[in-house]
Design an enzyme around this catalytic site. Structure first.
Site, PDB file in Angstrom:
ATOM      1  N   TYR A   1      41.835  35.178  32.745  1.00 18.61           N
ATOM      2  CA  TYR A   1      41.787  35.109  34.202  1.00 18.61           C
ATOM      3  C   TYR A   1      43.199  34.778  34.667  1.00 18.61           C
ATOM      4  O   TYR A   1      43.624  33.626  34.669  1.00 18.61           O
ATOM      5  CB  TYR A   1      40.777  34.058  34.651  1.00 18.61           C
ATOM      6  CG  TYR A   1      40.705  33.855  36.146  1.00 18.61           C
ATOM      7  CD1 TYR A   1      40.852  34.925  37.033  1.00 18.61           C
ATOM      8  CD2 TYR A   1      40.497  32.586  36.682  1.00 18.61           C
ATOM      9  CE1 TYR A   1      40.777  34.729  38.401  1.00 18.61           C
ATOM     10  CE2 TYR A   1      40.419  32.377  38.046  1.00 18.61           C
ATOM     11  CZ  TYR A   1      40.564  33.457  38.900  1.00 18.61           C
ATOM     12  OH  TYR A   1      40.500  33.257  40.263  1.00 18.61           O
TER      13      TYR A   1
ATOM     14  N   ASP B   1      40.130  39.588  34.595  1.00 15.49           N
ATOM     15  CA  ASP B   1      40.674  39.719  35.942  1.00 15.49           C
ATOM     16  C   ASP B   1      42.163  39.450  35.838  1.00 15.49           C
ATOM     17  O   ASP B   1      42.592  38.301  35.730  1.00 15.49           O
ATOM     18  CB  ASP B   1      39.997  38.715  36.879  1.00 15.49           C
ATOM     19  CG  ASP B   1      40.614  38.687  38.271  1.00 15.49           C
ATOM     20  OD1 ASP B   1      41.544  39.479  38.532  1.00 15.49           O
ATOM     21  OD2 ASP B   1      40.171  37.865  39.096  1.00 15.49           O
TER      22      ASP B   1
END
Length: 256
Positions: free
Chosen positions: A105, A144
């Site tokens: 992330y 992400d």
């Protein structure tokens, strides 16, 4: 072999919005999540047949990653390089016999770009880490990554140039990875397809009109190219401001 990555924007909220229905339906061998936003003991997911690995952020209700895997990994690393921890819980590395899985992330540079320098330092550190792993065995890097790499990866690219997630600096870091032995798997299969996005603002009708960004990726070592079967996004799956993405590999070709 099927792998899924999804920024759930809070796993507890996502579970209330149907996470488990999708999880059971997709039946992934490895399922990665980002932005779990939980601490140890705050959720008990009954995922029969899966080993669970969580990297919690020290700050409550913030960041965090997890991997749910049918096959138990050889080793699990929480952090980058020799580090055993990372205070924002942003990275999990699972080592398997034929590859490394790196679930990430990536930090957001923030709207006013006050975190851009820190973000670029993160990118440099992660790049060296991926190369180090790749020298040992192939890498599957997902999550992400908080950047739309090319104009095709964002609906309104002209008006967003220079904004967080679409700065020259952030995009160039992605280019560097893809120029050093790694493949953006979705673009490998769909090099010119427009309108494939993985994140949409919560503003009214934005998702319905598909005004989005593609900031979630499966990136793999080039030598896994022959094992690639498909790489897709699932924009119809709700529950978060991101949608899940899926990578399918031919397990028998992972060593070829």
């Amino acid at each position: 072999m099927k792998l899924v990555s999804w920024n759930v924007n809070g796993i507890r909220a996502c579970v209330r919005k149907g996470f488990l229905d999708y999880f059971e339906e997709i039946d992934a061998d490895i399922f990665c999540i980002q932005e779990s936003k939980v601490q140890a003991g705050q959720i008990d997911l009954d995922l029969k047949g899966y080993h669970q690995f969580w990297n919690y952020a020290e700050r409550k209700g913030y960041s965090g990653t997890a991997v749910f895997t049918k096959v138990k990994p050889i080793n699990v690393r929480y952090g980058v390089g020799s580090e055993d921890s990372e205070i924002e819980g942003r990275i999990l590395t699972l080592e398997y016999e034929d590859f490394y899985l790196v679930n990430v992330y990536t930090p957001n540079a923030k709207r006013d770009l006050t975190r851009l320098e820190e973000r670029l330092e993160w990118e440099d550190k992660l790049f060296e880490y991926l190369r180090e792993l790749d020298a040992s065995k192939p890498v599957i890097y997902c999550g992400d990554l908080n950047v739309a790499h090319e104009d095709i990866d964002i609906r309104n690219f002209k008006t967003n140039k220079g904004n967080s997630g679409f700065t020259v600096e952030e995009r160039s870091k992605m280019t560097r990875i893809l120029s050093n032995g790694f493949i953006d798997t979705l673009r490998y299969f769909h090099p010119d397809t427009e309108g494939i996005y993985t994140w949409w603002s919560y503003m009214k009708t934005v998702r319905e009109r598909n005004i989005g960004w593609r900031i979630d990726y499966f990136i793999v070592s080039e030598r896994l190219k022959n094992a690639l079967v498909q790489s897709v996004a699932h924009p119809d799956v709700m529950g978060s401001d991101h949608c899940p993405i899926m990578l399918e590999l031919d397990a028998e070709l992972l060593n070829s």
